[in-house]
Design an enzyme around this catalytic site. Structure first.
Site, PDB file in Angstrom:
ATOM      1  N   GLU A 173       0.826  -1.224   0.000  1.00 39.51           N
ATOM      2  CA  GLU A 173       0.000   0.000   0.000  1.00 39.51           C
ATOM      3  C   GLU A 173       0.855   1.267   0.000  1.00 39.51           C
ATOM      4  O   GLU A 173       0.692   2.142   0.857  1.00 39.51           O
ATOM      5  CB  GLU A 173      -0.961  -0.009   1.204  1.00 39.51           C
ATOM      6  CG  GLU A 173      -1.943  -1.155   1.141  1.00 39.51           C
ATOM      7  CD  GLU A 173      -3.067  -1.105   2.180  1.00 39.51           C
ATOM      8  OE1 GLU A 173      -2.977  -0.299   3.130  1.00 39.51           O
ATOM      9  OE2 GLU A 173      -4.035  -1.874   2.035  1.00 39.51           O
ATOM     10  N   GLU A 292      -5.386  -8.524  -0.232  1.00 39.26           N
ATOM     11  CA  GLU A 292      -6.089  -8.228   1.027  1.00 39.26           C
ATOM     12  C   GLU A 292      -7.546  -8.009   0.682  1.00 39.26           C
ATOM     13  O   GLU A 292      -7.869  -7.096  -0.091  1.00 39.26           O
ATOM     14  CB  GLU A 292      -5.526  -6.982   1.721  1.00 39.26           C
ATOM     15  CG  GLU A 292      -4.206  -7.220   2.410  1.00 39.26           C
ATOM     16  CD  GLU A 292      -3.741  -6.008   3.222  1.00 39.26           C
ATOM     17  OE1 GLU A 292      -4.581  -5.306   3.835  1.00 39.26           O
ATOM     18  OE2 GLU A 292      -2.525  -5.768   3.223  1.00 39.26           O
TER      19      GLU A 292
HETATM   20  O1  AHR Z   1      -5.094  -5.890   7.224  1.00 38.25           O
HETATM   21  C1  AHR Z   1      -4.939  -4.736   7.980  1.00 38.25           C
HETATM   22  C2  AHR Z   1      -4.221  -3.625   7.237  1.00 38.25           C
HETATM   23  O2  AHR Z   1      -5.053  -3.160   6.201  1.00 38.25           O
HETATM   24  C3  AHR Z   1      -2.935  -3.980   6.533  1.00 38.25           C
HETATM   25  O3  AHR Z   1      -1.822  -3.906   7.356  1.00 38.25           O
HETATM   26  C4  AHR Z   1      -2.847  -2.936   5.475  1.00 38.25           C
HETATM   27  O4  AHR Z   1      -2.113  -3.365   4.353  1.00 38.25           O
HETATM   28  C5  AHR Z   1      -4.273  -2.583   5.173  1.00 38.25           C
HETATM   29  O5  AHR Z   1      -4.480  -1.224   5.158  1.00 38.25           O
END
Ligand code: AHR
Length: 525
Positions: A173, A292
């Site tokens: 990110e 994610e």
């Molecule tokens: O999964 C929690 C967080 O969400 C992770 O560390 C990040 O990559 C995202 O913003």
């Protein structure tokens, strides 16, 4: 009740089901590692501190690939702090979650855990506070056979054989203002391309993931991907997507239709990748890594800046309802139907932190509601994903406008002829009568019909009642020749599996046409 129709045709293949679609994520965050997968002294843990009850559930969940060690955590992580003799490892500051990192669990412990859990590792390198050199050192430590500084260091740490990690994320990110070492797309694109070039010189067999936008609401969404890929298109194999869903305000329909948002997000990233490919006259197709995704009640999270320096604090341990599980099952259907481009996906995270598996120090591990649709999809989505275009009435969402009331996805295993159909009804007050026409070259029978939802939508599994909610088997179907009719209760996720009869001699008697009476029906697996 309303009626919907669809045709399931084995000729309409989207792509083989990518096994890496059933990945998950272990971040050094909250109690995912410490008190999650690793808890020395717990009665369920082995001599190395690995919680075996969690390993067992991870296997049952059907997880195939696990991303590690972050997440935001990776962006100021020094991997060297987590290897070597434990008593010499320093405690360090994790700036992402304002936590104290004891470093008693690191790369080699994680790799040992992946073997116990039978999953493929997916490693992230720190491109926040570090860069090309550090990524190369880590790769040398992990994958190089020996005879060099970092590969010999690994051996000195007791790991003789290289880990041979294939999947690597180039940071995490990097567009996010919350990220330590946030970069502009121009800065990151160049860094990703240079890091990829150097890493591939060490190990040409690796697969690399460039960071896409942190979510599709980022102001730079679209332009970020285009700029990064302008520089790194030929250097990487995947671009990442992240998305967390929750209900916004009163818009329950919009929440129930989260899969439609996911569809749209994926289509946008595919279009951007293909635009860059066209500009570059490249015949290479970039794949997508949805590394994610989950539901996260983010609006209830106080924010990173409010956290106090603690070890393994309780962070975002969201408790999921039946309704959440219906939405999650539907999100998996979106991933499946994009399996020609999305070939990696990671449910974030695996344990305690927005997770399908929960633990407590004084209890065993248990399955949250979202565990079930994931486990069933991972187990039964086999073979090829088929294109399905159901007819459906519309529901109105305040944020999305008209959305389809039902969604259907299907897979078929060409080896066995087994068909698995997933269906979601998003209506909260009406059942759906789903009429499917099965195009088949032989007879079939229903072998399983499982439903999740339709009742007790706010129920959860907790430490006190860990098995309150489980999927139930249903008789709400008829199979008459090639016509399969399913009743989909309001707000429900269903999975129905058919297979050719055990013996074709039975084939003449397999359809009765009466509800729930499928002759020669096999017991549920
Ligand atoms: O999964 C929690 C967080 O969400 C992770 O560390 C990040 O990559 C995202 O913003």
């Amino acid at each position: 009740m309303f009626t919907c129709t669809a045709t399931i045709d084995p000729a309409f293949v989207i792509a083989p089901v990518p096994r890496r679609l059933f990945g998950s994520f272990v971040e050094h965050m909250g109690r995912c590692v410490y008190g999650g997968i690793y808890e020395p002294g717990h009665p369920e843990s082995d001599v190395d501190g690995i919680r075996l009850d969690v390993v067992k559930l991870a296997r049952e969940l059907g997880v195939t690939t696990v991303r590690y060690p972050g997440g935001n955590f990776v962006s100021n992580h020094h991997w060297e702090d987590g290897v070597g003799p434990r008593d010499e490892r320093p405690s360090t500051l994790d700036l992402a979650w304002r936590s104290i990192e004891p470093n008693t669990f690191g790369l080699n412990e994680f790799m040992a855990w992946t073997r116990q859990a039978d999953v493929e590792p997916m490693m992230a390198v720190n491109l926040g506070t570090r860069g090309v050199e550090d990524a190369c050192n880590l790769l040398e430590y992990a994958n190089f056979a020996g005879g060099t500084r970092y590969s010999d260091l690994r051996k000195a740490h007791g790991v003789r054989e290289p880990h041979d990690i294939k999947l690597w994320c180039l940071g995490n990110e990097m567009d996010g203002p919350w990220q330590v070492g946030q970069k502009t797309a121009t800065e990151y694109g160049r860094l990703a391309a240079q890091t990829a070039k150097a890493m591939r010189r060490i190990d040409p067999s690796i697969e690399l993931v460039a960071c896409g936008s942190s979510n599709d609401r980022m102001p730079t969404f679209g332009t970020w991907e285009a700029e990064v890929l302008d520089q790194a298109y030929d250097a990487v194999d995947y671009v990442s997507l992240h998305a967390y869903f929750e209900q916004h305000g009163e818009d329950r329909v919009g929440f129930l239709a989260s899969a439609q948002v996911m569809d749209h997000f994926i289509d946008g990233v595919v279009a951007t990748c293909d635009h860059i490919a066209a500009k570059k006259r490249s015949r290479r197709k970039l794949m997508l890594s949805f590394d994610e995704w989950n539901l996260w009640y983010e609006s209830r999270f106080a924010g990173q800046d409010r956290l106090d320096w603690m070890r393994a604090p309780r962070l975002i341990e969201d408790e999921y309802t039946v309704e959440d599980a219906v939405v999650l099952g539907n999100l998996l259907m979106s991933l499946l139907r994009h399996s020609d481009r999305v070939t990696i996906a990671c449910l974030a995270q695996l344990v305690n932190v927005i997770a399908p598996i929960r633990t407590e120090p004084d209890a065993g591990a248990w399955r949250q509601t979202i565990f079930y649709p994931f486990a069933l999809t991972a187990r039964y989505a086999r073979g090829d994903v088929l294109r399905v275009e159901p007819t459906s009435p519309a529901l109105y969402s305040q944020t999305l406008g008209d959305v389809a009331a039902i969604d259907v996805a299907a897979t078929r295993d060409p080896e066995t002829g087994e068909l698995t159909i997933f269906a979601v009804n998003r209506s909260d007050d009406q059942s759906a009568d789903l009429r499917l026409r099965l195009v088949a070259d032989g007879p079939a029978e229903v072998v399983e019909h499982t439903v999740f939802g339709g009742q007790d939508l706010l129920a959860t599994n907790t430490k006190e009642t860990p098995s309150r909610v489980e999927p139930r088997s249903s008789t709400g179907h008829t199979l008459d020749g090639t016509n399969l009719c399913l009743e989909l209760p309001p707000v429900s996720w269903s999975m129905i599996r058919t297979a050719p009869p055990v013996s074709t001699a039975n084939a003449t008697s397999h359809c009765t046409g009466s509800r729930g009476q499928v002759a020669a029906s096999r017991p549920a697996a």
